[in-house]
Design a protein around this motif. Structure first.
Motif, short mmCIF file in Angstrom:
data_model
loop_
_atom_site.label_atom_id
_atom_site.label_comp_id
_atom_site.label_asym_id
_atom_site.label_seq_id
_atom_site.Cartn_x
_atom_site.Cartn_y
_atom_site.Cartn_z
N LEU A 30 2.65 9.94 14.66
CA LEU A 30 2.79 8.50 13.76
C LEU A 30 4.20 7.99 14.11
CD1 LEU A 30 -0.36 8.75 11.39
CD2 LEU A 30 -0.45 7.60 13.73
N ASP A 31 4.80 7.27 13.60
CA ASP A 31 6.21 7.12 14.18
C ASP A 31 6.27 6.78 12.67
OD1 ASP A 31 5.71 4.57 12.35
OD2 ASP A 31 5.69 3.22 14.65
N ALA A 32 7.62 6.97 12.00
CA ALA A 32 7.94 7.44 10.48
C ALA A 32 7.41 6.66 9.87
CB ALA A 32 9.51 7.55 10.64
N GLU A 33 7.25 5.56 9.95
CA GLU A 33 7.06 4.32 8.96
C GLU A 33 5.42 4.28 8.85
OE1 GLU A 33 9.68 0.18 9.40
OE2 GLU A 33 7.82 0.75 11.23
N ALA A 37 3.02 5.88 5.04
CA ALA A 37 1.64 5.10 4.83
C ALA A 37 0.83 5.43 4.61
CB ALA A 37 1.52 3.66 5.97
N VAL A 38 -0.02 6.71 5.81
CA VAL A 38 -0.63 7.52 5.80
C VAL A 38 -0.31 9.18 4.39
CG1 VAL A 38 -2.05 9.76 6.42
CG2 VAL A 38 -1.69 7.30 7.90
N LEU A 39 0.23 9.42 4.36
CA LEU A 39 1.28 10.42 3.42
C LEU A 39 1.47 10.51 1.43
CD1 LEU A 39 3.18 12.59 6.06
CD2 LEU A 39 1.17 13.13 5.93
N ASN A 40 1.89 9.05 2.30
CA ASN A 40 2.31 8.30 0.33
C ASN A 40 1.90 7.58 -0.09
OD1 ASN A 40 4.90 10.56 0.67
ND2 ASN A 40 6.36 9.23 2.34
N SER A 41 0.77 7.24 0.93
CA SER A 41 0.01 5.93 -0.29
C SER A 41 -0.88 6.64 -1.21
CB SER A 41 -0.72 5.20 0.91
OG SER A 41 -1.37 5.79 1.45
N PHE A 42 -0.99 6.35 -2.80
CA PHE A 42 -1.44 6.81 -3.65
C PHE A 42 -1.50 5.71 -4.53
CE2 PHE A 42 0.80 10.78 -2.18
CZ PHE A 42 0.30 11.01 -2.00
N GLY A 43 -3.29 5.52 -5.29
CA GLY A 43 -3.51 4.29 -6.11
C GLY A 43 -3.44 3.27 -5.06
N LYS A 44 -2.67 1.93 -5.86
CA LYS A 44 -3.09 0.38 -5.21
C LYS A 44 -1.78 0.59 -3.90
CE LYS A 44 -2.35 -2.97 -6.59
NZ LYS A 44 -2.51 -4.77 -7.64
N SER A 45 -1.98 0.13 -2.54
CA SER A 45 -1.19 0.60 -1.44
C SER A 45 -1.37 -0.69 -0.34
CB SER A 45 -1.21 1.60 -0.95
OG SER A 45 -0.99 2.94 -1.13
N VAL A 46 -0.48 -1.29 -0.27
CA VAL A 46 -1.27 -2.56 1.20
C VAL A 46 0.37 -2.02 2.37
CG1 VAL A 46 -0.18 -4.86 1.80
CG2 VAL A 46 -0.89 -4.06 -0.79
N VAL A 47 -0.21 -1.78 3.24
CA VAL A 47 0.55 -2.42 4.45
C VAL A 47 0.50 -3.00 4.94
CG1 VAL A 47 0.48 -1.01 6.05
CG2 VAL A 47 -0.46 0.66 4.74
#
Length: 387
Positions: A30-33, A37-47
């Motif tokens: 995966l690229d940095a963005e 999104a995968v590693l740091n999304s907790f709780g309610k997250s919108v990509v």
């Protein structure tokens, strides 16, 4: 006297090892963005995912990451716009996580609601053996009910056709509006027969209940009713799903927004992928406003690298993104000297003449007809070109 004993070997799964492998693959693939999104999304997250930015990969790896961190497949709910998209994401996630996901509930909103209503719908009077009407069956039933209110040819002409009645009925349900509100906004010519239309809709609902059938819209309406009116059932379902992932959120309607919000109440782990600039189903009740509403109090991530198109096309897309949408700027990784061409024509006949002319020019320059593609939004738009 000694006896031979069968010895079985048991190997304990090393969760840490599995997690490390998944994270290693995330870092490499995966690229940095996307990684963020995968590693740091907790709780309610919108990509916020621009076109061609790899949103399917992000959802796939998010599922794999959750599995590697001890979340069970049965504790994940995946909602997609099509059944094919759900199958693709599950197959990819299985390969990354190297495990079966047979216990995961995944599919369209209608599929998910169908499954849950058969399990829990009895608490609001729905029999688990209900039959689902497809659109053709729904129109046929609407036609039957309509015939009960037609007392003359004049009355028949004054009323919407069965197809028109069903279309208005569906839009009404998917936008949570009344028949009057929908007709005033979309079909004022039938305001004078609004009372008859309302009675047809009431009779249609009664007939469905008699026959133990639900149409597609009922799956959403009844699911929302279940979650709103039965807090104990809502708590049970919401407790089961520790994570809810939703794809193409810009194409959801108000019913689907409310369902997602209620289903995620207990754990509040909601992972939504969307691009409000790509919302194209407003004619069916979709609300691009759902994206901004779900963003309130959420962690917001943006993936903006376009892997599909060349730089010139990406530049054109950036210039067309509505100013009212969530700010984003796509970046290209593919380059070309060829620029896309935008042609303004007087009408659809002029447009067809231009396309036909360009096709002839390409063929005269040595191209084969099989090398040329003409893409249009609806098949009816090709009529002038074919003529």
């Amino acid at each position: 006297m000694s006896r031979d004993r069968e010895v079985k070997e048991y190997k304990l799964e090393n969760r840490n090892g599995t997690t490390e492998k998944i994270i290693s693959e995330i870092m490499n693939e995966l690229d940095a963005e996307q990684r963020n999104a995968v590693l740091n999304s907790f709780g309610k997250s919108v990509v916020i995912a621009g076109p061609g930015s790899g949103k399917t990969r992000v959802i796939t790896y998010k599922i794999a990451y959750l599995l590697g961190n001890g979340v069970k497949p049965s504790e994940i709910l995946l909602v997609t716009f099509t059944r094919a998209a759900a199958r693709e994401m599950i197959e990819r996630a299985q390969k990354v996580a190297k495990r079966e996901l047979s216990g995961m509930l995944a599919g369209t909103f209608h599929h998910v609601c169908n499954v849950l209503l058969r399990r829990y719908g009895s608490s609001i009077g729905i029999k688990p053996n209900f039959t689902i009407l497809d659109e053709d069956d729904s129109v046929d039933l609407m036609k039957l009910v309509r015939s009960r209110f037609v007392t003359s040819k004049q009355m028949s002409k004054a009323l919407p056709t069965p197809n028109e009645l069903y279309s208005l009925y569906s839009f009404m349900n998917n936008t949570l509006q009344t028949p009057y509100e929908v007709i005033v906004k979309r079909a004022k010519r039938w305001v004078n027969v609004i009372d008859v239309i309302e009675n047809i809709y009431k009779e249609y609902a009664i007939e469905k209940e008699k026959q133990n059938v639900l149409d597609y819209d009922d799956l959403l309406l009844k699911m929302l009713m279940l979650l709103e009116e039965k807090p104990d059932v809502r708590e049970r379902i919401s407790s089961q799903f520790k994570w809810i992932l939703v794809d193409e959120f810009q194409d959801t309607n108000i019913l689907q927004l409310k369902i997602v919000q209620l289903l995620s109440q207990v754990h509040n782990n909601l992972f939504v992928v969307a691009d409000d600039a790509q919302s194209i189903y407003s004619f069916r009740g979709a609300r691009f406003e759902n994206v901004k509403e779900i963003m309130e109090g959420a962690n917001v991530f943006k993936i903006q690298t376009n892997y599909r198109s060349t730089d010139k096309i990406v530049e054109l897309v950036n210039s067309m993104i509505p100013r009212s949408s969530v700010p984003k700027k796509l970046r290209a990784v593919r380059y070309s000297s060829q620029k896309p061409v935008v042609v303004n024509t007087y009408d659809h006949f002029d447009e067809a003449r231009f396309v036909a002319q360009r096709i002839i020019e390409h063929v005269n320059d040595g191209a084969n007809y099989s090398d040329i593609a003409v893409i249009y939004r609806a098949h009816s738009h090709s009529l002038e070109l074919q003529l």
